[in-house]
Design a protein around this motif. Structure first.
Motif, PDB file in Angstrom:
ATOM      1  N   PRO A  90       0.803  -1.229   0.000  1.00  0.00           N
ATOM      2  CA  PRO A  90       0.000   0.000   0.000  1.00  0.00           C
ATOM      3  C   PRO A  90       0.832   1.275   0.000  1.00  0.00           C
ATOM      4  O   PRO A  90       0.470   2.249  -0.655  1.00  0.00           O
ATOM      5  CB  PRO A  90      -0.851  -0.127   1.263  1.00  0.00           C
ATOM      6  CG  PRO A  90      -0.149  -1.145   2.114  1.00  0.00           C
ATOM      7  CD  PRO A  90       0.525  -2.068   1.171  1.00  0.00           C
ATOM      8  N   LEU A  91       1.943   1.278   0.721  1.00  0.00           N
ATOM      9  CA  LEU A  91       2.772   2.478   0.756  1.00  0.00           C
ATOM     10  C   LEU A  91       3.456   2.712  -0.585  1.00  0.00           C
ATOM     11  O   LEU A  91       3.537   3.845  -1.071  1.00  0.00           O
ATOM     12  CB  LEU A  91       3.819   2.372   1.874  1.00  0.00           C
ATOM     13  CG  LEU A  91       4.592   3.653   2.183  1.00  0.00           C
ATOM     14  CD1 LEU A  91       3.657   4.770   2.639  1.00  0.00           C
ATOM     15  CD2 LEU A  91       5.662   3.389   3.235  1.00  0.00           C
ATOM     16  N   ALA A  92       3.936   1.647  -1.205  1.00  0.00           N
ATOM     17  CA  ALA A  92       4.552   1.770  -2.529  1.00  0.00           C
ATOM     18  C   ALA A  92       3.523   2.229  -3.554  1.00  0.00           C
ATOM     19  O   ALA A  92       3.834   3.038  -4.438  1.00  0.00           O
ATOM     20  CB  ALA A  92       5.158   0.433  -2.956  1.00  0.00           C
ATOM     21  N   ALA A  93       2.288   1.746  -3.449  1.00  0.00           N
ATOM     22  CA  ALA A  93       1.236   2.163  -4.376  1.00  0.00           C
ATOM     23  C   ALA A  93       0.943   3.653  -4.226  1.00  0.00           C
ATOM     24  O   ALA A  93       0.756   4.363  -5.225  1.00  0.00           O
ATOM     25  CB  ALA A  93      -0.034   1.348  -4.120  1.00  0.00           C
ATOM     26  N   LEU A  94       0.924   4.121  -2.995  1.00  0.00           N
ATOM     27  CA  LEU A  94       0.706   5.546  -2.733  1.00  0.00           C
ATOM     28  C   LEU A  94       1.830   6.375  -3.333  1.00  0.00           C
ATOM     29  O   LEU A  94       1.579   7.370  -4.027  1.00  0.00           O
ATOM     30  CB  LEU A  94       0.628   5.778  -1.219  1.00  0.00           C
ATOM     31  CG  LEU A  94       0.680   7.225  -0.731  1.00  0.00           C
ATOM     32  CD1 LEU A  94      -0.496   8.029  -1.280  1.00  0.00           C
ATOM     33  CD2 LEU A  94       0.690   7.264   0.797  1.00  0.00           C
ATOM     34  N   ARG A  95       3.051   5.981  -3.079  1.00  0.00           N
ATOM     35  CA  ARG A  95       4.200   6.732  -3.580  1.00  0.00           C
ATOM     36  C   ARG A  95       4.214   6.749  -5.112  1.00  0.00           C
ATOM     37  O   ARG A  95       4.448   7.794  -5.738  1.00  0.00           O
ATOM     38  CB  ARG A  95       5.490   6.118  -3.031  1.00  0.00           C
ATOM     39  CG  ARG A  95       6.780   6.801  -3.517  1.00  0.00           C
ATOM     40  CD  ARG A  95       7.392   5.996  -4.638  1.00  0.00           C
ATOM     41  NE  ARG A  95       8.552   6.613  -5.229  1.00  0.00           N
ATOM     42  CZ  ARG A  95       9.796   6.382  -4.814  1.00  0.00           C
ATOM     43  NH1 ARG A  95      10.016   5.589  -3.795  1.00  0.00           N
ATOM     44  NH2 ARG A  95      10.802   6.955  -5.447  1.00  0.00           N
ATOM     45  N   ASN A  96       3.960   5.576  -5.739  1.00  0.00           N
ATOM     46  CA  ASN A  96       3.990   5.492  -7.197  1.00  0.00           C
ATOM     47  C   ASN A  96       2.936   6.385  -7.826  1.00  0.00           C
ATOM     48  O   ASN A  96       3.205   7.064  -8.831  1.00  0.00           O
ATOM     49  CB  ASN A  96       3.781   4.038  -7.646  1.00  0.00           C
ATOM     50  CG  ASN A  96       4.949   3.139  -7.284  1.00  0.00           C
ATOM     51  OD1 ASN A  96       6.055   3.611  -7.031  1.00  0.00           O
ATOM     52  ND2 ASN A  96       4.708   1.845  -7.236  1.00  0.00           N
ATOM     53  N   TYR A  97       1.735   6.367  -7.275  1.00  0.00           N
ATOM     54  CA  TYR A  97       0.658   7.203  -7.830  1.00  0.00           C
ATOM     55  C   TYR A  97       1.021   8.677  -7.734  1.00  0.00           C
ATOM     56  O   TYR A  97       0.892   9.433  -8.714  1.00  0.00           O
ATOM     57  CB  TYR A  97      -0.651   6.942  -7.094  1.00  0.00           C
ATOM     58  CG  TYR A  97      -1.764   7.864  -7.550  1.00  0.00           C
ATOM     59  CD1 TYR A  97      -2.595   7.510  -8.612  1.00  0.00           C
ATOM     60  CD2 TYR A  97      -1.965   9.101  -6.943  1.00  0.00           C
ATOM     61  CE1 TYR A  97      -3.598   8.365  -9.055  1.00  0.00           C
ATOM     62  CE2 TYR A  97      -2.963   9.964  -7.385  1.00  0.00           C
ATOM     63  CZ  TYR A  97      -3.779   9.588  -8.437  1.00  0.00           C
ATOM     64  OH  TYR A  97      -4.760  10.453  -8.865  1.00  0.00           O
ATOM     65  N   LEU A  98       1.455   9.101  -6.553  1.00  0.00           N
ATOM     66  CA  LEU A  98       1.757  10.516  -6.365  1.00  0.00           C
ATOM     67  C   LEU A  98       2.930  10.968  -7.227  1.00  0.00           C
ATOM     68  O   LEU A  98       2.924  12.090  -7.744  1.00  0.00           O
ATOM     69  CB  LEU A  98       2.058  10.799  -4.889  1.00  0.00           C
ATOM     70  CG  LEU A  98       0.850  11.050  -4.002  1.00  0.00           C
ATOM     71  CD1 LEU A  98       1.281  11.261  -2.555  1.00  0.00           C
ATOM     72  CD2 LEU A  98       0.038  12.241  -4.490  1.00  0.00           C
ATOM     73  N   GLU A  99       3.916  10.117  -7.382  1.00  0.00           N
ATOM     74  CA  GLU A  99       5.060  10.501  -8.219  1.00  0.00           C
ATOM     75  C   GLU A  99       4.607  10.752  -9.654  1.00  0.00           C
ATOM     76  O   GLU A  99       4.957  11.773 -10.257  1.00  0.00           O
ATOM     77  CB  GLU A  99       6.136   9.424  -8.175  1.00  0.00           C
ATOM     78  CG  GLU A  99       7.396   9.826  -8.930  1.00  0.00           C
ATOM     79  CD  GLU A  99       8.546   8.848  -8.728  1.00  0.00           C
ATOM     80  OE1 GLU A  99       9.455   8.841  -9.572  1.00  0.00           O
ATOM     81  OE2 GLU A  99       8.526   8.097  -7.726  1.00  0.00           O
ATOM     82  N   ASP A 100       3.815   9.827 -10.194  1.00  0.00           N
ATOM     83  CA  ASP A 100       3.316  10.006 -11.566  1.00  0.00           C
ATOM     84  C   ASP A 100       2.409  11.224 -11.660  1.00  0.00           C
ATOM     85  O   ASP A 100       2.505  12.029 -12.604  1.00  0.00           O
ATOM     86  CB  ASP A 100       2.553   8.761 -12.016  1.00  0.00           C
ATOM     87  CG  ASP A 100       3.467   7.569 -12.267  1.00  0.00           C
ATOM     88  OD1 ASP A 100       4.692   7.775 -12.401  1.00  0.00           O
ATOM     89  OD2 ASP A 100       2.963   6.430 -12.302  1.00  0.00           O
TER      90      ASP A 100
END
Length: 227
Positions: A90-100
């Motif tokens: 979940p944390l990686a998914a959050l980071r990936n979305y926000l980065e994009d």
């Protein structure tokens, strides 16, 4: 009869969607031309050729009209956590979305054709307040999504999960807002025309990576399993 009713219902929904789109287009055009604060709902109704009440049937405020269609991240950031692919935490998914999302938003707001949007925002305190509220709403949504994703019988302390989720949601969303605001200040400080990429673009990935590392370290101290 059912087929006729369904067809009529479909036409009504299409008309409603078309009216909403026309109201939004008229409003955003007026905001760009005149500024947000001086435009009234009556002005928008006249420009869209609808009654004032029709505007309120679709939008509860001028601020909602201004941001309509422009803030997919309010729901998208939490959705990225809840609909993450198998094997992604979940944390990686959050980071990936926000980065994009941040890369796209920073690039978009740098373009000359979007300068009026940035200018209108910069001149209206009510819009700035609404945007802060949207950031808070997004943070609350993603905190709830993280808490749900992290909750399990293996977690020793539900209160720690809630705390970590709330901190992570706010940290990531506020950091994103800081980067966006810095980018806007730079764009408004340049002459009309394409503004060169600033440090916000280059530092987005590093900022989010450091936040992710910090949340992971805190999770270990709180004895919360993050993946």
């Amino acid at each position: 009869m059912a087929t006729v009713d369904a067809a009529a219902g479909g036409r009504r929904e299409r008309r409603k969607a078309q009216t909403r789109a026309e109201i939004r287009a008229a409003a955003q055009r007026l905001f760009a031309e005149r500024g947000f604060d001086v435009v009234t709902i009556a002005d928008i109704a006249t420009a869209a050729d609808v009654a004032v009440q029709t505007v309120f049937n679709h939008f509860d405020s001028k601020e909602a009209l201004f941001f309509d269609g422009r803030t997919p991240w309010v729901e998208g950031v939490a959705s990225a956590v809840t609909t993450r692919p198998d094997g992604t935490g979940p944390l990686a998914a959050l980071r990936n979305y926000l980065e994009d999302d941040l890369h796209q938003l920073l690039e978009q707001e740098t373009q000359p054709e979007n300068r009026s949007y940035v200018e209108v925002l910069a001149r209206s305190t009510s819009l700035q307040e609404r945007e802060r509220t949207l950031v808070e709403e997004a943070g609350s949504r993603v905190a709830a999504a993280l808490a749900t994703a992290l909750s399990s019988s293996e977690q020793p302390d539900g209160a720690s999960v809630e705390l970590l989720s709330r901190l992570a949601g706010d940290l990531f969303l506020v950091a994103g807002r800081v980067l966006v605001l810095a980018n806007r200040r730079r764009v408004l400080g340049t002459e009309h025309g394409a503004a060169a990429r600033g440090p916000e673009h280059a530092s987005t990935a590093a900022t989010l990576s450091m936040l992710e590392d910090g949340v992971r370290r805190l999770a270990r101290q709180l004895d919360v399993r993050i993946d």
